[in-house]
Design a protein around this motif. Sequence first.
Motif, PDB file in Angstrom:
ATOM      1  N   ALA A  28       1.729   0.214  57.785  1.00 24.75           N
ATOM      2  CA  ALA A  28       2.164   1.222  58.752  1.00 24.75           C
ATOM      3  C   ALA A  28       2.936   0.569  59.884  1.00 24.75           C
ATOM      4  O   ALA A  28       2.559  -0.478  60.383  1.00 24.75           O
ATOM      5  N   GLU A  29       4.053   1.223  60.266  1.00 20.52           N
ATOM      6  CA  GLU A  29       4.860   0.698  61.360  1.00 20.52           C
ATOM      7  C   GLU A  29       4.961   1.803  62.401  1.00 20.52           C
ATOM      8  O   GLU A  29       5.227   2.956  62.067  1.00 20.52           O
ATOM      9  N   ILE A  30       4.705   1.454  63.665  1.00 21.33           N
ATOM     10  CA  ILE A  30       4.739   2.466  64.722  1.00 21.33           C
ATOM     11  C   ILE A  30       5.953   2.200  65.604  1.00 21.33           C
ATOM     12  O   ILE A  30       6.165   1.065  66.052  1.00 21.33           O
ATOM     13  N   PHE A  31       6.771   3.231  65.800  1.00 24.74           N
ATOM     14  CA  PHE A  31       7.962   3.056  66.633  1.00 24.74           C
ATOM     15  C   PHE A  31       8.344   4.382  67.275  1.00 24.74           C
ATOM     16  O   PHE A  31       7.753   5.419  67.000  1.00 24.74           O
ATOM     17  N   GLN A  32       9.377   4.313  68.132  1.00 23.22           N
ATOM     18  CA  GLN A  32       9.803   5.499  68.890  1.00 23.22           C
ATOM     19  C   GLN A  32      11.136   5.995  68.342  1.00 23.22           C
ATOM     20  O   GLN A  32      12.004   5.205  67.982  1.00 23.22           O
ATOM     21  N   VAL A  33      11.282   7.328  68.260  1.00 23.00           N
ATOM     22  CA  VAL A  33      12.575   7.905  67.886  1.00 23.00           C
ATOM     23  C   VAL A  33      12.974   8.930  68.945  1.00 23.00           C
ATOM     24  O   VAL A  33      12.144   9.413  69.703  1.00 23.00           O
ATOM     25  N   THR A  34      14.257   9.232  68.976  1.00 20.54           N
ATOM     26  CA  THR A  34      14.777  10.247  69.893  1.00 20.54           C
ATOM     27  C   THR A  34      15.069  11.508  69.096  1.00 20.54           C
ATOM     28  O   THR A  34      15.665  11.430  68.018  1.00 20.54           O
ATOM     29  N   VAL A  35      14.630  12.643  69.603  1.00 18.98           N
ATOM     30  CA  VAL A  35      14.909  13.922  68.943  1.00 18.98           C
ATOM     31  C   VAL A  35      15.875  14.704  69.828  1.00 18.98           C
ATOM     32  O   VAL A  35      15.576  14.992  70.990  1.00 18.98           O
ATOM     33  N   LYS A  36      17.058  15.008  69.283  1.00 15.55           N
ATOM     34  CA  LYS A  36      18.055  15.803  70.014  1.00 15.55           C
ATOM     35  C   LYS A  36      17.666  17.279  69.918  1.00 15.55           C
ATOM     36  O   LYS A  36      17.372  17.784  68.829  1.00 15.55           O
ATOM     37  N   LEU A  37      17.690  17.984  71.075  1.00 13.07           N
ATOM     38  CA  LEU A  37      17.254  19.373  71.127  1.00 13.07           C
ATOM     39  C   LEU A  37      18.432  20.293  71.434  1.00 13.07           C
ATOM     40  O   LEU A  37      19.373  19.895  72.137  1.00 13.07           O
ATOM     41  N   PRO A  38      18.390  21.559  70.949  1.00 10.32           N
ATOM     42  CA  PRO A  38      19.497  22.485  71.228  1.00 10.32           C
ATOM     43  C   PRO A  38      19.500  23.018  72.669  1.00 10.32           C
ATOM     44  O   PRO A  38      20.502  23.550  73.126  1.00 10.32           O
ATOM     45  N   HIS A  39      18.369  22.938  73.377  1.00 11.41           N
ATOM     46  CA  HIS A  39      18.285  23.454  74.751  1.00 11.41           C
ATOM     47  C   HIS A  39      17.728  22.373  75.667  1.00 11.41           C
ATOM     48  O   HIS A  39      17.325  21.302  75.210  1.00 11.41           O
ATOM     49  N   GLU A  40      17.649  22.678  76.963  1.00  9.73           N
ATOM     50  CA  GLU A  40      17.097  21.703  77.910  1.00  9.73           C
ATOM     51  C   GLU A  40      15.712  21.266  77.449  1.00  9.73           C
ATOM     52  O   GLU A  40      14.966  22.078  76.909  1.00  9.73           O
ATOM     53  N   PRO A  41      15.324  20.012  77.629  1.00  9.76           N
ATOM     54  CA  PRO A  41      16.044  18.894  78.265  1.00  9.76           C
ATOM     55  C   PRO A  41      17.023  18.187  77.330  1.00  9.76           C
ATOM     56  O   PRO A  41      17.467  17.078  77.628  1.00  9.76           O
ATOM     57  N   PHE A  42      17.354  18.773  76.201  1.00  3.33           N
ATOM     58  CA  PHE A  42      18.357  18.298  75.239  1.00  3.33           C
ATOM     59  C   PHE A  42      17.961  17.064  74.443  1.00  3.33           C
ATOM     60  O   PHE A  42      18.563  16.757  73.435  1.00  3.33           O
ATOM     61  N   GLU A  43      16.963  16.313  74.875  1.00  2.00           N
ATOM     62  CA  GLU A  43      16.418  15.259  74.008  1.00  2.00           C
ATOM     63  C   GLU A  43      15.015  14.875  74.479  1.00  2.00           C
ATOM     64  O   GLU A  43      14.648  15.097  75.627  1.00  2.00           O
ATOM     65  N   THR A  44      14.239  14.331  73.527  1.00  2.00           N
ATOM     66  CA  THR A  44      12.884  13.879  73.861  1.00  2.00           C
ATOM     67  C   THR A  44      12.526  12.703  72.969  1.00  2.00           C
ATOM     68  O   THR A  44      13.067  12.562  71.867  1.00  2.00           O
ATOM     69  N   GLN A  45      11.653  11.810  73.481  1.00  4.49           N
ATOM     70  CA  GLN A  45      11.216  10.637  72.702  1.00  4.49           C
ATOM     71  C   GLN A  45       9.834  10.909  72.104  1.00  4.49           C
ATOM     72  O   GLN A  45       8.969  11.475  72.775  1.00  4.49           O
ATOM     73  N   ILE A  46       9.662  10.483  70.862  1.00  2.00           N
ATOM     74  CA  ILE A  46       8.366  10.691  70.200  1.00  2.00           C
ATOM     75  C   ILE A  46       7.981   9.415  69.461  1.00  2.00           C
ATOM     76  O   ILE A  46       8.813   8.789  68.794  1.00  2.00           O
ATOM     77  N   MET A  47       6.693   9.018  69.605  1.00  2.00           N
ATOM     78  CA  MET A  47       6.163   7.871  68.852  1.00  2.00           C
ATOM     79  C   MET A  47       5.699   8.375  67.485  1.00  2.00           C
ATOM     80  O   MET A  47       5.078   9.423  67.375  1.00  2.00           O
ATOM     81  N   LEU A  48       6.029   7.602  66.448  1.00  2.00           N
ATOM     82  CA  LEU A  48       5.551   8.005  65.123  1.00  2.00           C
ATOM     83  C   LEU A  48       5.231   6.784  64.276  1.00  2.00           C
ATOM     84  O   LEU A  48       5.617   5.656  64.584  1.00  2.00           O
ATOM     85  N   SER A  49       4.498   7.031  63.203  1.00  2.74           N
ATOM     86  CA  SER A  49       4.094   5.967  62.279  1.00  2.74           C
ATOM     87  C   SER A  49       4.707   6.280  60.920  1.00  2.74           C
ATOM     88  O   SER A  49       4.756   7.447  60.503  1.00  2.74           O
ATOM     89  N   THR A  50       5.161   5.259  60.213  1.00  4.97           N
ATOM     90  CA  THR A  50       5.842   5.490  58.928  1.00  4.97           C
ATOM     91  C   THR A  50       4.918   6.116  57.894  1.00  4.97           C
ATOM     92  O   THR A  50       5.379   6.705  56.931  1.00  4.97           O
ATOM     93  N   GLN A  51       3.604   5.979  58.074  1.00  2.00           N
ATOM     94  CA  GLN A  51       2.726   6.558  57.056  1.00  2.00           C
ATOM     95  C   GLN A  51       2.357   8.002  57.372  1.00  2.00           C
ATOM     96  O   GLN A  51       1.623   8.635  56.636  1.00  2.00           O
ATOM     97  N   GLU A  52       2.881   8.543  58.472  1.00  2.00           N
ATOM     98  CA  GLU A  52       2.654   9.952  58.759  1.00  2.00           C
ATOM     99  C   GLU A  52       3.588  10.811  57.919  1.00  2.00           C
ATOM    100  O   GLU A  52       4.624  10.357  57.431  1.00  2.00           O
ATOM    101  N   GLN A  53       3.210  12.079  57.789  1.00  2.00           N
ATOM    102  CA  GLN A  53       4.069  13.041  57.093  1.00  2.00           C
ATOM    103  C   GLN A  53       5.088  13.595  58.092  1.00  2.00           C
ATOM    104  O   GLN A  53       4.876  13.548  59.307  1.00  2.00           O
ATOM    105  N   VAL A  54       6.158  14.164  57.559  1.00  2.00           N
ATOM    106  CA  VAL A  54       7.127  14.843  58.425  1.00  2.00           C
ATOM    107  C   VAL A  54       6.428  16.012  59.145  1.00  2.00           C
ATOM    108  O   VAL A  54       6.720  16.318  60.294  1.00  2.00           O
ATOM    109  N   GLN A  55       5.449  16.626  58.446  1.00  4.95           N
ATOM    110  CA  GLN A  55       4.688  17.718  59.064  1.00  4.95           C
ATOM    111  C   GLN A  55       4.015  17.270  60.361  1.00  4.95           C
ATOM    112  O   GLN A  55       3.893  18.036  61.307  1.00  4.95           O
TER     113      GLN A  55
END
Length: 1261
Positions: A28-55
């Motif tokens: 398992a690898e844990i890292f941060q990704v940026t999610v671009k949003l259609p409305h304010e604040p237009f982006e957010t950072q989320i920590m995730l692990s490679t063994q997690e599901q997209v769900q």
Amino acid sequence: MAASNNDAVTESAPVPEQEEQPEQNGAAEIFQVTVKLPHEPFETQIMLSTQEQVQDLRQSIVETPQTFQYSCFHLEHDGKRINDFIELSEVPGLKADSELTLVEDPYTEKEARMHVIRVRELIGAAGDRTDALHGIMAGLSLHDTVGLSASGLADYDFKSEASVQTLLPPAQDPAPKTIKTISVSPWNPPPYHLRAKGHLLYLLVTTNEGEQYQVTSHVGGFYVNKSSSTKFDPLPRLAPKDQSAHSLLTLISDLSPSFNTTFKALLESNAKKDLLTIFQLSNAIPANPWLVPAPNSAHTVHQSDLGRTQESYLISGVDSTETLRDWNEEFQSTREMPKEAVQDRVFRERLTSKLFADYNDAATRGAMLVARGEIAPLNPTEAKEAQIFVYNNIFYSFGADGVGTFGTEGGDEAARVAVGKDVLGVRAVNNLDIQGLFTSGTVVVDYLGKRMVGQSIVPGIFKQRDPGEHQIDYGAVEGKEIVADDKSFVPLFEQLSKALRVKKHPVWDKENTRHELEGSVETKGLIGTDGRRYALDLYRLTPLDVAWIEAHWSEPAEGDASKPKDKDYPHRMATLRPELIESYGRLKLREYVQNELTKKSEAKPSKSEDKSEASESAPVKIESKEDSSDSKEDKEESDSKDNKEEAEAAEEDRVDISGFQFALNPDVFSGQQPQSDEDKEEWSKDEAEVRAACNHLTTEVVPRLIQELKDSEVGFPMDGQSLSTLLHKRGVNIRYLGKIAELTSTGEQRLQALKRLVVQEMIARGFKHFANSKLRDIPPPFTAAAAAHLLNCLLGGDVTTKPVAEVDETLRTLYPEADFTFGELTPETVKSEVQKQVTLRYRYDLGQTWIEPEKRVQMLREVSLKLGLQLEMKDYFTKQPSATNGVASESSAPTSNGNGTSSSKKKKSKNSPARTASPAPSVPAQTFHADDILNIVPVVKEASPKSLLAEEALEAGRMSVAQDQKELGQELLLESLSLHEQIYGVLHPEVARVYHALSNLLFNLDDKNAAVELAHKAVIVSERTLGVDHADTVLIYQNLGLFEHASGNTKAALGYFRHALELSKIIYGPDHPDSITTINNAAVMLQSLKQYHESRVWFEASLAICEDVSGKNSINTATLLFQLSQALALDKDMRAAVNRMRESYNIFNTVLGPEDRNTKEAEHWLEQLTQSAVSQIKQTQDLAKGRLRRVQLTGRSGLRPQASVGQTAMDSTTAARPRSSTNRVDQRSIEELLKYIEGDSPKKSSKKRTTNPKRRTQKAA
């Protein structure tokens, strides 16, 4: 790792991420990704692990405050859509700092409904729910409010009666209101022509400003339409009032100027609470408190909310097709899932846990409808007991002998017991998880005096078979006259029987044909029309308790002749418990090993005799699985000279137990007639073996348990529930309560306390049986009146000897066939009936013994929990000044709760409940009124299995810690925690148990912060799933106090200790034998705060209970006298200190002898204290000034975590009893005490003292 795991991540930030890694060998690898949003604040950072599901990533987005508004969307990476049902490791090119894009999707009707439900929940618009299954204040937690009251420990009254107000959280400010209402509009659903244009729902929104808006839910989002309450026009408004948004949340914030402010305040208000206290329970039925606030209380405000009635539509749509499930197919297909890889097992067990939770919930709801007569039976022409029902794909029947199956076994009583045992049997089979053997989902529900069984429908069970075909494929058919033995069941039942120690044996049908069966003849096998093999009727997995049956049961007589008085036990279903079979099996194994060793020693007579002596102590070691490791350790510890000899001896003493076999025949004494001489001989051996097991129960197990309780070797039970758990763990059936009461009739104080608890439990159970017999024939509108009248007859006799049943006469005429005879009951008749039940079921004559006046609260609690009653919160027994025996202590109850002590307040508390309880002036003064019974909830027995994977990890962690592999142990323990949370969800009794176990283990591994965090979680989960006043909750509060003190937070710790003592008073009453440890620990903590006088008072209270329970000349008492002497010295009472130390010395000298180190130590302290007392008389003035210069002197023994009920001192992770401290020599110097007493160098000694609490705690650990 979906929602439940995210919950875990939210609450225990550091823990899960440590846990995640070992799961796939560090992959398992844990890292941060940026999610671009259609409305304010237009982006957010989320920590995730490679063994997690997209769900899981979707869930994180949905639960993050700045992205709350999104629920219908998909994610894209590098312009390509990501499949929602894969692991993140499968997304090509996904790495640290990758950018994902959130794209809003068009809504479907289902997604629109889910979005509305979610927004209602999120902004607090959902109002209160009246849930039939979840009673009033279900899943309540007091954790966040414990210790908020200012009441300290200085004025604590140890002898006062409990104040039930402890069970209620203080009134809190209502949460900020963000919106008035959101509901489905009267114009819903959309007509056909508009549905074709994308219209999904019509909503009605009323803002805090009083503005009402009609809103259209469209595939493209939500917009305000032109409709009004009288005109239908669902098209968008014209500019500038054309508000629209993809999310309803955004639309509301545009419509209501105050919404953003109030929503922010609501989130802040929720953030102050521990998240675990507000999450909904989805994997367990929440605990229902037995005392709940009055209907007009701030805690239970009933709000107007049109949306509440529409929720079932919003959840399941117009057709409700989404809620009808094929339970049996789901159970069996889940069981057939792969379980080779660890991830497969996690997924399978997690699905199983969720499925059982859903089924138990649905089955219980259906059973309540059946009990209330709201479901039509499939066979309405038959007798009521024989009627069967199908609702929500679940088959229901009553736990009564409707068709005469148990005619010779005890009729309805036997049937009632059989269904209870069947649930336990199904659970046992589910836990074994045998490939290819299936069970039906089974739940037993006790509600309104009736017992109902809900089972998932096995395909083919109702099928009419061809002539000559049997309904059953293995086991007895139609009584025991025909026996089927389909060979395909043999390998499956063989595995089952091996695990449950059931012997393969012959049985005979009505034509005396011999059939070899793997299980009991009562256990049936059925091949369903789906081709699966099902095990049914699992109530006879163990043999009958023949000793009990022969002593107390006789066959039904011809006609109406009554049974003899000493042989009238109500049924013949008295079986031995599986735990007893295991215990007896271990005994047989010891005997086997002993015999093998004897044979070996006889085979080598030339060997010296001391080896055979050594072998006598060997059997216990040899039976354990760690033989080889034990012998290795022994070798390493020995001198190198003796290594060879020891190795030879170990080889000699090793016994191969593969030849050992032990199994019991469950069908002996059940009317089987062996035919051949060989069978008769084998049968008589089987009978002798079963008799020996019964004998083992009465001559070994029960007396040993009583001895261990007497010697403080196991935690002392607090109430009926913990007593039952303790007995069941040891393999003792509840029917032996009478025998236990007889065996504890000696003068030992500790045993007298046990006897009182056992008698209380027998009375409560006797009353339960009698009350159920009255309640089951009463229409639902009268159950509250009947329950109140029964309680008045049981507990309200001192207020009126002739209570009146408060039956509504206008309703009574509507039920001409109902049984209203309960109104004729009096306290005398109820007492007589309960005594009969106790004599009948427990073979114990109560004689003059009855409910002790000071134990009425405890008795009320016991019967309320057993019958599922929820009573209005009030002190039922403190308002009557005429109450016998307990007036003084009862009147001081308000003090113990810290609510002030003025006489006017006391008067007020006495009088006001009487006023509020009276529904009308005409009702006579009674302790309980019909209006006090606010609700009746079901009592559920279910068969969900434990997670084998999570248990294995926990056991592996424990063993590693025991073998001093601390780092590996800690890693495995955290892995087990992660598995428990993933599989069960966080809010589950099993998770509470593992939080508690791990907090103790981590505390001993010196990881105090993690121990405190887990103990806090354990308290909340235990409160919400087991109950705010469950015995386990009290225990966890005590250990939480201990851990908080060790972390330097002593004031909070004392708050938890006080709460635990208050709960203990409600559950058991004052002076519980194990409260000695609790009070002692609190006294040591008070010393650490330099509150020496209060500390002395608490030590004195601990000593008083110890003298009462253990006797004035016990070692426990001597130890506490030693501690009290030191406390008195710190409180400058030297004369009393000398006297107490002298008493301690005298007891040690008498019991242990003058050469024992405890005696010598006490003598040494006595001399020094005597000299000090002499000098104190000379320096009275100096001491008066020196009083301000107190320093802490630590108690003789440190803090001790409490052992759980039934846990032996050996099992406890730490020293758990006062007696354990008697072997320790006090490490503190007498000179320090003398310097302090004489007023010298206070600064120096205070410096030394500050380190002591930690040192002491580490020692105890």
